[in-house]
Write an enzyme that holds these catalytic residues in place. Structure first.
Site, PDB file in Angstrom:
ATOM      1  N   GLU A 188       0.848  -1.211   0.000  1.00 25.05           N
ATOM      2  CA  GLU A 188       0.000   0.000   0.000  1.00 25.05           C
ATOM      3  C   GLU A 188       0.876   1.250   0.000  1.00 25.05           C
ATOM      4  O   GLU A 188       2.054   1.187   0.362  1.00 25.05           O
ATOM      5  CB  GLU A 188      -0.935   0.003   1.217  1.00 25.05           C
ATOM      6  CG  GLU A 188      -0.216   0.137   2.554  1.00 25.05           C
ATOM      7  CD  GLU A 188      -1.134   0.676   3.653  1.00 25.05           C
ATOM      8  OE1 GLU A 188      -1.634   1.799   3.492  1.00 25.05           O
ATOM      9  OE2 GLU A 188      -1.333  -0.026   4.665  1.00 25.05           O
ATOM     10  N   LYS A 194      -3.706  -2.054  15.284  1.00 22.15           N
ATOM     11  CA  LYS A 194      -3.325  -1.321  16.501  1.00 22.15           C
ATOM     12  C   LYS A 194      -4.414  -1.450  17.558  1.00 22.15           C
ATOM     13  O   LYS A 194      -5.601  -1.500  17.245  1.00 22.15           O
ATOM     14  CB  LYS A 194      -3.075   0.140  16.177  1.00 22.15           C
ATOM     15  CG  LYS A 194      -1.752   0.331  15.446  1.00 22.15           C
ATOM     16  CD  LYS A 194      -1.264   1.756  15.473  1.00 22.15           C
ATOM     17  CE  LYS A 194       0.120   1.818  14.841  1.00 22.15           C
ATOM     18  NZ  LYS A 194       0.194   2.682  13.683  1.00 22.15           N
TER      19      LYS A 194
HETATM   20  N1  PSU Z   1      -3.368   1.399  10.853  1.00 22.06           N
HETATM   21  C1  PSU Z   1      -2.061   1.608  11.058  1.00 22.06           C
HETATM   22  N2  PSU Z   1      -1.343   2.305  10.127  1.00 22.06           N
HETATM   23  C2  PSU Z   1      -1.928   2.793   8.985  1.00 22.06           C
HETATM   24  C3  PSU Z   1      -3.317   2.558   8.775  1.00 22.06           C
HETATM   25  C4  PSU Z   1      -3.998   1.849   9.730  1.00 22.06           C
HETATM   26  O1  PSU Z   1      -1.524   1.180  12.066  1.00 22.06           O
HETATM   27  O2  PSU Z   1      -1.234   3.428   8.157  1.00 22.06           O
HETATM   28  C5  PSU Z   1      -3.962   3.065   7.511  1.00 22.06           C
HETATM   29  C6  PSU Z   1      -4.017   1.932   6.462  1.00 22.06           C
HETATM   30  O3  PSU Z   1      -3.828   2.490   5.169  1.00 22.06           O
HETATM   31  C7  PSU Z   1      -5.447   1.428   6.613  1.00 22.06           C
HETATM   32  C8  PSU Z   1      -6.185   2.699   6.933  1.00 22.06           C
HETATM   33  O4  PSU Z   1      -5.946   0.779   5.473  1.00 22.06           O
HETATM   34  O5  PSU Z   1      -5.313   3.420   7.797  1.00 22.06           O
HETATM   35  C9  PSU Z   1      -7.531   2.453   7.595  1.00 22.06           C
HETATM   36  O6  PSU Z   1      -8.230   3.661   7.703  1.00 22.06           O
HETATM   37  P1  PSU Z   1      -9.776   3.646   8.195  1.00 22.06           P
HETATM   38  O7  PSU Z   1      -9.744   3.279   9.643  1.00 22.06           O
HETATM   39  O8  PSU Z   1     -10.244   5.049   7.961  1.00 22.06           O
HETATM   40  O9  PSU Z   1     -10.488   2.648   7.345  1.00 22.06           O
END
Ligand code: PSU
Ligand code: MN
Length: 280
Positions: free
Chosen positions: A5, A139
């Site tokens: 990604e 996380k």
């Molecule tokens: N969790 C992390 N690091 C990240 C992300 C999530 O520890 O960089 C990023 C990833 O790209 C993941 C996105 O797909 O956040 C998820 O965002 P949301 O919760 O808005 O779906």
């Protein structure tokens, strides 16, 4: 091939210059494992799975977050740089016929989702694209138990890589057991082959290497503080995760960045092993 990604390498992910180091280490880990890395992104309105070397500096800069649903908008509006999240990357990998994808941590069910409804689109993408996603779990600011429940309901196998517990990104264990444990790439390849529904993905969770693990108790306070700040600032929607990640980053500065790099590199290496097994 192993898809990667671009959010993690952009200004929405890691601080500079750690982001450039992360990109280098992930690309090298995939290549050292005998596979070909393919970074996903939207550049100049074009959805991409694989970038040329001279394009790498572009993904280290200022980005607009592009989840799966945003891909169509990013193309139609010709975004300069849409940084792909897990959901967008998995969708693009599937469209390009790439069956393995490596990231740091996936999004999940947020704490308090019973009131806010905040569930990452990453989970739906894992359920509906035929791709193996390799991550260090998610996380602990998320609701990891509900995240596992969601994956169960939507039929995504969750496989612990030589480990019996769901990892919590900076720490090897969340206290929650994984449904299944695997020991190597060939096993994951066989599981991918025998899925009863052709379009379901597979989630492989790899604990952070022991030498890079952070202290769980110290992290609890940081996570609670980050969530409280998020509430107080009235942040909602797609801005929640980048905001909370930023707060965690600021509060753990020196310790969290090396941990993040180590786990991302390790995940890329595991993904390469799985990709080679699938190809053979
Ligand atoms: N969790 C992390 N690091 C990240 C992300 C999530 O520890 O960089 C990023 C990833 O790209 C993941 C996105 O797909 O956040 C998820 O965002 P949301 O919760 O808005 O779906
Ligand atoms: Mn969300």
């Amino acid at each position: 091939m192993v898809a990667l990604e671009s959010t993690i390498f952009s200004n929405l992910g890691l601080p500079s210059p750690a982001n450039a180091e992360a990109l280098d280490r992930c690309l090298n880990a995939v290549r050292d494992g005998g596979a070909i890395p393919a970074v996903t992104a939207v550049l100049d309105g074009v959805p991409r799975v694989g970038l040329y070397a001279d394009e790498h500096p572009r993904i280290l800069g200022k980005a607009r977050k592009a989840a799966e649903r945003d891909l169509a908008v990013a193309v139609a509006q010709r975004w300069d740089f849409g940084a792909t999240t897990v959901s967008a990357s998995v969708a693009l990998a599937a469209a390009a016929g790439v069956s393995v994808f490596a990231t740091g941590g996936i999004g999940g069910v947020h704490r308090g989702a019973e009131l806010t409804g905040d569930i990452s689109a990453d989970l739906d993408a894992l359920a509906h694209h035929p791709v193996v996603t390799v991550s260090a779990g998610a996380k602990a600011f998320l609701d990891l138990a509900r995240t596992l429940e969601y994956l169960e309901t939507y039929g995504v196998p969750v496989l612990g890589w030589r480990h019996d517990q769901f990892p919590a990104f900076y720490t090897r264990s969340s206290g929650l057991p994984v449904p299944h444990r695997v020991e190597g790439g060939a096993e994951v390849a066989a599981i991918l082959t025998h899925r009863p529904r052709e379009r379901t993905g597979v989630l492989v969770v790899v604990p952070i290497p022991e030498s890079a693990e952070l202290d769980a108790d110290a992290l609890d306070d940081v996570l609670a503080g980050a969530l409280a700040d998020c509430d107080a600032a009235g942040i909602v929607g797609a801005a929640v995760t980048p905001f909370v990640l930023g707060r965690i980053g600021a509060a753990t500065a020196g310790r969290s960045v090396p941990a993040n790099l180590a786990l991302a590199e390790n995940n890329a290496a595991v993904a390469a092993e799985i990709a080679v097994a699938i190809a053979s």
